[in-house]
Design an enzyme around this catalytic site. Structure first.
Site, PDB file in Angstrom:
ATOM      1  N   ASP A  62      -2.684  -6.644  -8.295  1.00  0.00           N
ATOM      2  CA  ASP A  62      -1.878  -7.355  -7.304  1.00  0.00           C
ATOM      3  C   ASP A  62      -1.239  -8.598  -7.908  1.00  0.00           C
ATOM      4  O   ASP A  62      -0.082  -8.912  -7.624  1.00  0.00           O
ATOM      5  CB  ASP A  62      -2.764  -7.763  -6.117  1.00  0.00           C
ATOM      6  N   CYS A  91      -9.029  -8.481 -13.971  1.00  0.00           N
ATOM      7  CA  CYS A  91      -9.997  -7.989 -12.987  1.00  0.00           C
ATOM      8  C   CYS A  91     -10.674  -6.711 -13.454  1.00  0.00           C
ATOM      9  O   CYS A  91     -11.805  -6.423 -13.054  1.00  0.00           O
ATOM     10  CB  CYS A  91      -9.305  -7.711 -11.647  1.00  0.00           C
ATOM     11  N   CYS A 118     -10.282  -5.201  -9.048  1.00  0.00           N
ATOM     12  CA  CYS A 118      -9.237  -5.721  -8.165  1.00  0.00           C
ATOM     13  C   CYS A 118      -9.384  -5.113  -6.773  1.00  0.00           C
ATOM     14  O   CYS A 118      -9.958  -4.038  -6.593  1.00  0.00           O
ATOM     15  CB  CYS A 118      -7.865  -5.416  -8.763  1.00  0.00           C
ATOM     16  N   SER A 161      -1.797 -11.796   0.583  1.00  0.00           N
ATOM     17  CA  SER A 161      -2.872 -11.872  -0.399  1.00  0.00           C
ATOM     18  C   SER A 161      -4.010 -12.690   0.179  1.00  0.00           C
ATOM     19  O   SER A 161      -3.794 -13.568   1.024  1.00  0.00           O
ATOM     20  CB  SER A 161      -2.348 -12.538  -1.672  1.00  0.00           C
TER      21      SER A 161
END
Length: 558
Positions: free
Chosen positions: A82, A50, A123, A472
């Site tokens: 993450d 990311c 991210c 998430s």
């Protein structure tokens, strides 16, 4: 108009010779010192797809700034992946990183007397962190998203990062062999860019574009390719006009623009994390916006986008269908957008969209209003004895809208992962994962690993999961998070026992456990608040200062 009203404190003040000497040392000229200085904050680092390309993009943003008559100066701040930290203790640092990013960007821009700010982010915690910093600083600013990753492929199946998580569940359930498991993992993420579905990164990027703080197409331009490079250069160029017109975040971020952002993410089926982040953004901007506003917007907004995690398509497909501006044009034409809101182009949303094409003929990602995936939004704000201060459910309609069953309780995510792996979770269970809230976690970690394991084991429609942690954007299934008050603060979720009947009703927006008032009072009387799981360091500071989930998990309310 004076464009260098902050930087002149160090560049033009004759009593600041050391500051000027240092600026000459980095290569600036006497002419440069008369120009506005713009901070370019990059969250680039090598350890995450990311963010791996963001330092290069930051240089493109700087090029655009310099070409337009200002001086761009790149600095860096942290990021947490993450996807890499998920399911480990490290995930507890993810949400706190949002506030560290905000604090660090604010610190540099204030300390260095920069006149404006461009942030280059990837991210998902990068984006709200950067935006909160921009709001606090209230100087001309623009956000630049690094873009979505391309899809992976294995055995003719389109993949993304969540495919890897769910493959583990399939392996545990015995429906995937070791060779295919490794094949999915090695091919899910082909290069640079943020997670490919309508997960938290793409959710926040899309919503921030609708908010007006990013250039058109910024959220849907893929990470790799000339479109993203041009996007970065043009974002840098936009700062000159923002300086000249003195357009600041406070001119762009209003209650109406917040409604635009939340309505777009509702239409697209975005992540529940957006609730936390936009509550924090609203608080920073001093805009009145609460949990109940999410429900109000969800009640009047259809869910139309067939995007992962619950759907079929990825962000790259939406871009090919016309991108986020095309979706916004559709919304404007159907009375779902405030077109008079100002944006970083210096124009209103309606003025921006007038020049841009709509959704492509024959596209399949966005369903028509006459045949929505769900006639109302997927975000549901649930209250009840289990969540007196609210909770957030992601109900796309594919899971149903009602679930009732006996609780299967786990004291943290790690116990839950182990229990699911052992086959302890049965059809009909409501899995309870507690002591994972902002204070109890600490850090309110995401529960993607257990929800992916449940989906991979084929129990997605047979099991519900509730937690005082969060999810998430890649999570799907019958799940409820952000349960508030959290267990650490004495919330009823901390008093539930195995076998208690929990009912989740997404029509009535209720979440309850079938206990009498007397039984609840007895359990509360016997409950002893556990010590925090940490005694020092950044997580300890976070646990001591963070607000509850229903107010956005902010750390500057003392």
């Amino acid at each position: 108009m004076e464009l260098n009203k902050h930087s002149k404190n160090v560049t033009q003040d004759p009593t600041q010779p050391a500051a000027q000497a240092m600026l000459y040392a980095i290569g600036l000229t006497e002419e440069d010192l008369k120009k506005p200085l713009i901070g370019v904050a990059s969250t680039g680092y090598e350890g995450n797809p990311c963010n791996m390309h963001l330092n290069d993009l930051a240089l493109e943003v700087k090029k655009g700034i310099n070409e337009s008559g200002a001086v761009g100066l790149v600095f860096n701040t942290i990021g947490v992946s993450d996807g890499i930290s998920m399911g480990t203790y490290g995930m507890r640092y993810s949400l706190p990183s949002r506030d560290i990013i905000a604090d660090s960007m604010e610190t540099v821009v204030q300390a260095m007397n920069y006149d404006g700010l461009a942030t280059v982010v990837g991210c998902d915690k990068n984006m709200p962190g950067a935006l909160i910093a921009m709001i606090r600083l209230n100087r001309p600013s623009v956000l630049v998203y690094g873009g979505t990753i391309a899809s992976g492929c294995f055995k003719d199946k389109k993949l993304d990062v969540v495919s890897a998580f769910e493959a583990w569940g399939e392996k545990v359930a015995g429906t995937m062999n070791d060779e295919d498991y490794k094949g999915v993992i090695q091919n899910a993420c082909p290069g640079a860019g943020a997670c490919g579905g309508m997960y938290t990164a793409n959710t926040m990027a899309s919503a921030i574009e609708a908010l007006g703080m990013a250039m058109p197409y910024n959220s849907s331009n893929p990470a790799v390719g000339p479109a993203k490079q041009n996007d970065a250069i043009n974002s840098g160029r936009a700062l000159q006009q923002l300086l000249e017109k003195d357009i600041k975040p406070s001119d762009i971020i209003t209650r109406k623009s917040m409604e635009n952002a939340v309505r777009l993410l509702t239409l697209l089926g975005g992540s529940t994390n957006a609730v936390l982040h936009f509550l924090a953004i609203a608080k920073a901007a001093d805009v009145e916006f609460t949990l109940d506003d999410f429900q109000r917007i969800s009640d009047t907004t259809p869910f139309l986008a067939d995007l992962k995690p619950s759907g079929k398509y990825l962000m790259e497909d939406l871009h090919r269908a016309g991108g986020v501006p095309a979706v916004m044009k559709f919304m404007l034409e159907n009375g779902m957008l405030h077109g008079d809101c100002l944006t970083v182009t210096g124009k209103t949303i309606a003025e921006n969209l007038a020049e841009l094409p709509g959704l492509k003929e024959g596209q399949k990602i966005m369903k028509p209003l006459s045949a929505p995936i769900k006639p109302t939004g997927h975000l549901r704000i649930l209250y009840g004895n289990l969540a007196e201060k609210g909770s957030v459910a992601k109900i796309t309609g594919k899971e149903g809208t009602y679930f009732s069953g006996p609780a299967k309780v786990y004291e943290d995510e790690f116990f839950a992962n182990a229990g699911i792996g052992k086959g302890e979770v049965k059809k009909g269970n409501v899995v309870v994962i507690r002591y994972e809230g902002p204070k109890g976690g600490p850090g309110m970690p995401e529960m993607l690993k257990p929800t992916s394991a449940i989906m991979g084991a084929g129990l997605g429609k047979e099991v519900a999961l509730i937690t005082d942690g969060r999810f998430s954007g890649g999570t799907h299934g019958f799940v409820v998070g952000h349960v508030c008050p959290e267990a650490q603060e004495g919330g009823l979720i901390g008093l539930v026992k195995d076998g208690d009947i929990i009912t989740i009703d997404a029509e009535k927006n209720q979440i309850t456990v079938d206990l009498t008032d007397e039984e609840i009072a007895e359990r509360k009387a016997n409950w002893v608040q556990p010590d925090l799981k940490v005694k020092r360091g950044s997580l300890y500071k976070y646990a001591r200062t963070v607000s509850e989930a229903s107010s956005g998990c902010v750390t500057d309310e003392f």
